[in-house]
Design a protein around this motif. Structure first.
Motif, short mmCIF file in Angstrom:
data_model
loop_
_atom_site.label_atom_id
_atom_site.label_comp_id
_atom_site.label_asym_id
_atom_site.label_seq_id
_atom_site.Cartn_x
_atom_site.Cartn_y
_atom_site.Cartn_z
N ARG A 355 16.94 21.15 -1.75
CA ARG A 355 15.79 20.89 -0.87
C ARG A 355 15.10 22.18 -0.46
O ARG A 355 13.87 22.21 -0.32
N ILE A 356 15.84 23.26 -0.27
CA ILE A 356 15.23 24.51 0.20
C ILE A 356 14.93 25.47 -0.93
O ILE A 356 14.39 26.56 -0.70
N ASN A 357 15.25 25.08 -2.14
CA ASN A 357 15.13 25.98 -3.30
C ASN A 357 13.84 25.76 -4.08
O ASN A 357 13.69 26.28 -5.18
N LEU A 358 12.90 24.97 -3.53
CA LEU A 358 11.65 24.75 -4.25
C LEU A 358 10.89 26.06 -4.44
O LEU A 358 10.38 26.37 -5.50
N TRP A 359 10.84 26.86 -3.36
CA TRP A 359 10.17 28.15 -3.41
C TRP A 359 11.16 29.23 -2.98
O TRP A 359 11.45 29.36 -1.79
N THR A 360 11.70 29.94 -3.95
CA THR A 360 12.67 31.01 -3.67
C THR A 360 12.05 32.35 -4.07
O THR A 360 11.53 32.50 -5.18
N PHE A 361 12.11 33.30 -3.16
CA PHE A 361 11.52 34.61 -3.40
C PHE A 361 12.56 35.69 -3.13
O PHE A 361 13.21 35.70 -2.08
N GLU A 362 12.72 36.59 -4.11
CA GLU A 362 13.66 37.70 -3.99
C GLU A 362 12.97 38.90 -3.33
O GLU A 362 11.90 39.33 -3.75
N LEU A 363 13.59 39.41 -2.29
CA LEU A 363 13.09 40.60 -1.62
C LEU A 363 14.05 41.75 -1.89
O LEU A 363 15.16 41.77 -1.34
N PRO A 364 13.69 42.68 -2.74
CA PRO A 364 14.61 43.80 -3.04
C PRO A 364 14.79 44.71 -1.85
O PRO A 364 13.92 44.81 -0.98
#
Length: 535
Positions: A355-364
């Protein structure tokens, strides 16, 4: 409409509202007048936009006076707007955009309507574009003359809340692009970041933020800026009138047991020992706004199950209550963990992850964005100036030295951007006459090295040993750097010895760690007291 005050915004009808000054004008349909005569639509305030020449102003004053006669409860505010060419899309859109940007919308107490019957077709299209893009938190209303020949009804006319489906225009699209670039700069706080992967992520986050209410997941190490970015997303959406409630932030790693349930979902009075009064909970506090759950991977499985229900149904049970409560919030989650791995381990619910993984963004972390250190350095200096009211700058050589170290592989940046911020704050605070010099930079570099558990740097050895440092073999140099690093972290000479000789001391009948270390340092003309004095 709701119980809120109703505010209508629209152009004066340069032709339809201009039907003369005599008594016969009351028998003719005038859209601005008719809007305020609708039996089932009370207009509390009309923002009437008109031209700036004397003829337009005279008409606007006459319309305001007539509305006061037929609807005294309606306040009419005249809004002069100069348009050289009301058929020029770029000019009209720009003028209306400036009007809406400067208007003090109060969506908590007022509902807004945009009257699209009056004005040119260009103005009507621009009203639609601005409303659809949420620059106006409003609905569209259209008025029209009555079809039947009842004189009273014909003068009043009818109204309808409508939706339009109009084409885009290339010249206006360029303005949308400028607005989007402003949104990107806002999310980055005006920092001219150079890391390509990070910039791509920000571009996608900006699109998702203004187009979607779905949850977002920010993944990155502690100090990478997840909390800061989540708040900027909220502020961007609030500026677009897409959220009206609060920004509520909680670090899930601080929640445990019944306290976690109570903090998130609230509780009823007497739900557990010590629950003397009912508690609202953070999810309800975020109603209409945004909830940021940092370190969501630390939540227990029971809390995860309730959170999933709250996300999907917008309803949940407070702890100890048999009555559901509602909360319509937008969710941003943050984590430094591999949630997919925790799903496999049974520590995180797969359905919640989906449910929360629709929009996943990696912040290095900062070590993965070394090209962004310089613009962030300038940002931190500007922030320090705003907060402290004192402008501080580096001298040229000090800036070069700090950036060379900060961008090198030697700089671990274990605390990421949070650690960079602290580093700049220390130097700016200690700077005399508003200038950070090389001595302060070297002191800060040494402090950072010690905090990362690194030994003495080569230039520090030169300061300690003088010319003798140049005669050391690389083997001895590296070993001595490591020993000095341990000494500076230890509480005593014996403590440092135990750390350094932790294995070999087990084979000795009598431990002599402090003596061994003392003799080793003496080989280089160093002693414990001298090293501590340098710290």
């Amino acid at each position: 409409m709701s119980g809120k005050r109703t505010v209508a915004i629209g152009f004066i009808g340069a032709t339809l509202d201009r039907v003369g000054k005599g008594a016969n004008r009351w028998n003719k349909w005038r859209p601005s007048i008719g809007l305020c005569q609708q039996a089932d639509l009370l207009i509390d305030r009309l923002e009437l936009i008109h031209g700036t020449d004397a003829r337009d102003l005279s008409l606007a004053e006459r319309i305001r006076a007539d509305i006061q006669q037929i609807s005294p409860e309606t306040e009419v505010r005249l809004q002069p707007m100069h348009l050289r060419n009301p058929w020029d899309f770029e000019e009209v859109y720009g003028a209306l955009h400036d009007f809406t940007s400067g208007y003090a919308f109060d969506t908590e107490h007022e509902d807004y309507l945009v009257h699209i019957t009056t004005g040119t077709h260009v103005a009507q299209i621009c009203w639609f574009l601005l409303t659809e893009a949420r620059y106006l938190p409003a609905r569209l209303v259209q008025t029209s003359p009555a079809r039947r020949r009842d004189p009273e009804q014909q003068a009043t006319g009818t109204h309808a809340l409508i939706d339009l489906d109009l084409s885009r225009y290339d010249r206006i699209a360029t303005r949308f692009q400028r607005e989007r670039l402003q949104g990107l700069a806002f999310l980055k706080s005006g920092i001219a970041t150079r890391n390509a992967a990070f910039n791509r992520s920000i571009e996608q986050i900006e699109r998702v933020a203004v187009r979607s209410r779905a949850p977002m997941l920010l993944v990155g190490p502690t100090g990478a800026g997840k909390s800061f970015l989540a708040r900027r997303v909220y502020e961007l959406k609030r500026a677009r009138h897409q959220v009206q409630g609060r920004f509520v932030e909680v670090n899930c790693a601080t929640l445990r047991g019944d306290g976690a349930m109570s903090a998130l979902f609230g509780h009823s009075k007497g739900a557990f020992t010590g629950a003397q009064t009912a508690r609202e909970g953070l999810l309800r506090a975020a109603d209409g706004g945004m909830l940021f759950l940092d370190e969501i991977g630390e939540l227990g499985l029971d809390e995860q199950a309730m959170l999933l229900k709250a996300i999907e149904e917008k309803r949940f049970f407070p702890l100890g209550s048999d009555k559901e409560v509602a909360s319509d919030f937008q969710l941003i989650a943050g984590t430094h963990r591999d949630l997919r791995g925790r799903v496999v381990e049974g520590l995180f619910r797969e359905d919640l992850y989906a449910r929360i993984n629709l929009w996943t963004f990696e912040l290095p972390g900062l070590a993965g964005r070394r090209e962004d250190i310089e613009p962030n350095l300038d940002f931190e200096l500007e922030r320090h100036a705003r907060e402290q009211g004192r402008l501080v700058r580096f001298n040229l050589e000090a800036r070069r030295r700090y950036l060379a170290f900060a961008g090198s592989a030697e700089a671990a940046w274990q605390g990421n951007f949070r650690e960079l911020s602290a580093s700049v704050t220390r130097m700016a605070t200690l700077a005399d006459s508003g200038r950070i010099d090389e001595a302060q930079v070297e002191e800060e570099i040494a402090r950072l090295r010690r905090s990362w558990g690194q030994g003495a740097a080569p230039d520090e050895l030169a300061a300690l040993l003088g010319e003798a440092a140049e005669r050391l073999d690389l083997f001895d140099r590296l070993q001595l750097q490591a020993v000095i690093g341990v000494c500076r972290q230890a509480d005593s000479l014996s403590d440092a010895g135990r750390r350094l000789f932790g294995v070999s001391r087990q084979a000795k009948a009598k431990a002599n760690d402090a003596d061994r270390l003392r003799k080793y340092l003496a080989r280089f003309g160093l002693d414990w007291a001298g090293l501590r004095a340098q710290d």
